[in-house]
Design a protein around this motif. Structure first.
Motif, short mmCIF file in Angstrom:
data_model
loop_
_atom_site.label_atom_id
_atom_site.label_comp_id
_atom_site.label_asym_id
_atom_site.label_seq_id
_atom_site.Cartn_x
_atom_site.Cartn_y
_atom_site.Cartn_z
N HIS A 85 7.97 -5.69 -5.68
CA HIS A 85 6.54 -5.82 -5.48
C HIS A 85 5.42 -5.28 -6.01
O HIS A 85 4.31 -5.63 -6.10
CB HIS A 85 6.24 -5.16 -3.93
N SER A 90 11.74 -7.97 2.84
CA SER A 90 10.68 -8.30 2.00
C SER A 90 11.15 -8.43 0.54
O SER A 90 10.02 -9.17 -0.16
CB SER A 90 9.62 -7.13 1.95
N ARG A 111 -1.14 -6.11 -1.67
CA ARG A 111 -0.13 -5.06 -1.64
C ARG A 111 -0.49 -3.91 -2.96
O ARG A 111 0.02 -3.06 -2.90
CB ARG A 111 1.02 -5.76 -1.89
N ARG A 151 8.57 -0.13 4.45
CA ARG A 151 8.76 0.22 3.11
C ARG A 151 8.18 1.86 3.17
O ARG A 151 9.42 2.65 2.47
CB ARG A 151 7.82 -0.31 1.97
N LYS A 152 7.26 2.24 3.61
CA LYS A 152 6.98 3.46 3.69
C LYS A 152 7.92 4.39 4.47
O LYS A 152 8.30 5.54 4.07
CB LYS A 152 5.50 3.78 4.26
N TYR A 161 3.62 -9.11 6.40
CA TYR A 161 3.22 -8.43 5.33
C TYR A 161 2.70 -6.83 5.81
O TYR A 161 3.36 -5.92 5.08
CB TYR A 161 2.07 -8.87 4.57
N ASP A 217 -1.67 -0.71 -2.09
CA ASP A 217 -1.01 0.32 -1.54
C ASP A 217 -0.94 1.44 -2.30
O ASP A 217 -0.87 1.41 -3.70
CB ASP A 217 0.39 -0.07 -1.32
N GLU A 253 5.25 -3.42 4.87
CA GLU A 253 4.55 -2.10 4.13
C GLU A 253 4.80 -0.91 4.87
O GLU A 253 5.30 -0.09 4.26
CB GLU A 253 2.78 -2.53 4.10
N LYS A 254 4.74 -1.09 6.19
CA LYS A 254 5.12 0.19 7.19
C LYS A 254 6.60 0.37 6.84
O LYS A 254 6.97 1.45 6.94
CB LYS A 254 4.77 -0.21 8.63
#
Length: 422
Positions: free
Chosen positions: A74, A104, A36, A338-339, A331, A39, A335-336
């Motif tokens: 994170h 998450s 992570r 969060r963006k 995971y 990122d 991440e997707k």
């Protein structure tokens, strides 16, 4: 030389077996979790600046964004930020945006506490669901139960199992089998659970008038405080779906601990149905509870309790590969998400900024119009001023209402005499 090497190898193998856990190293997905930091968003985060910005935002608006707290959770690499993380979790729960908390976030918080060995703080945070909103899922529960098994911290393992009981979620074979094992180990050597601090009693008795007195209430679920009752209900929830002798024995054990007054009915039912009960399972019942019922009528047998560990291994062999694949996919999905959440937040901020600019522009234009057309609109402005004055006077009259009423009550009418006729 070969003999020395052989002895050294033997010692190393013994040491490995001593610290062996049920879950493999691959199950922890540590390598995927550490990715992570690659990122583009997380690698640029300055935790001090982010915390100060969120703190100032909360002081201004009493609201912080859920995605910002997720980014902070994170990005934690040092245990010195644990207190700041708890503070942000609390402020998020007090914010309107708490309904948008990402899935998450709880995972990251549990990972952070576990990595820095903050067991007590983690369990206190899980217990205080209202103020922090951190909840277990099957994967994080399995990680915690396996970690506590490795350290032989059966009390903490039983507390984690009780969290799953409160969530009424024992659908995962690894979670249920590990929870059963921890609860039994805890009952073999019970100890007191940490209790929340009681409020300080005033030295002098203070009487306060209240609208109503709240009657004492115990929902026998979230209000449970006694560790034996909590573990008892946990055993009931774990064993309820199964009909084999082992789980029936743990079900009876749970009833004896949770509601001893109902144990007689369960015993009679087991006798009627010819259910075999394992006596070494019931051996952990406290002596003070044995006086309320008798188990002599039951069909009692012994069982090798190593079967509990065998059940865990069976569940791990069955579910571990699937769990690893599902978590790795999670995971990537998180991440997707969060963006996307950050992009939506950026769009909302831009829209709010544009609306603010439009409102400011309209206000400036109105002020300029008043200055440019003052003499042409002088009569209109005077009428508006008069109307405002009347509104102020009317409000003052309303405020004087009770006083005027008192004056009327004190008013004495003049005497009236009858007119004499001519």
């Amino acid at each position: 030389m070969f003999k020395v090497f052989k002895q050294t190898l033997k010692v190393q193998v013994v040491n490995v077996l001593k610290v062996r856990t049920f879950l493999s190293h691959a199950y922890y997905c540590n390598e995927v979790w550490d990715q992570r930091f690659q990122d583009s968003i997380l690698e640029k985060v300055n935790l001090d600046e982010l915390y100060n910005e969120l703190e100032q935002q909360y002081q201004r608006t009493r609201n912080i964004n859920a995605v910002d707290v997720d980014v902070f959770a994170h990005s934690v690499r040092d245990e010195s930020y644990i207190e700041e993380l708890l503070d942000l979790l609390y402020k998020l729960r007090m914010s309107a945006d708490t309904c948008n908390t990402l899935n998450s976030t709880s995972h990251a918080v549990i990972r952070d506490f576990t990595n820095f060995a903050k067991t007590d703080q983690l369990l206190q945070t899980l217990d205080d669901r209202l103020n922090y909103g951190v909840f277990l899922d099957h994967y994080t529960a399995n990680l915690l139960l396996d970690t506590f098994w490795k350290s032989k911290d059966y009390r903490s393992g039983a507390r984690v199992a009780s969290q799953l009981m409160l969530q009424e979620d024992f659908n995962h074979p690894i979670s249920s089998s590990l929870s059963l094992l921890h609860c039994f180990k805890f009952l073999q050597n019970p100890s007191e659970w940490p209790q929340p601090p009681k409020p300080e009693e005033p030295e002098e008795e203070v009487r306060v008038r209240v609208k109503y007195v709240r009657n004492p209430h115990d929902d026998e679920h979230f209000d449970l405080k006694d560790p034996h009752r909590i573990v008892g209900k946990t055993l009931i929830e774990i064993a309820r779906p199964f009909q084999d002798s082992l789980n029936r024995s743990f079900y009876l054990l749970g009833v004896m601990l949770y509601k001893p007054d109902k144990a007689v009915g369960v015993i009679d039912k087991f006798v009627k149905d010819n259910v075999v009960v394992y006596k070494n399972v019931l051996s952990v019942v406290p002596e003070e509870a044995l006086g309320t019922f008798s188990v002599d009528k039951l069909q009692m047998e012994s069982v090798e309790l190593g079967i509990l560990e065998d059940n865990v291994r069976t569940a791990v062999n069955k579910m571990s590969e699937k769990d690893i694949a599902v978590q790795c996919e999670a995971y990537v999905r998180w991440e997707k998400e969060r963006k996307e959440a950050l992009e939506n937040q950026h769009k909302r901020l831009l829209a709010m900024q544009r609306l603010s600019n439009i409102e400011k522009l309209q206000k400036d234009m109105k002020e300029k119009e008043m200055l440019l057309w003052f003499f042409e609109n002088e009569e209109k402005i005077e009428l508006e001023i008069e109307a405002k004055k009347k509104e102020i006077e009317a409000s003052k009259m309303l405020r004087r209402g009770p006083k005027m009423k008192e004056d009327e009550e004190e008013y004495i009418p003049p005497e009236v005499y009858k007119r004499k006729s001519v």
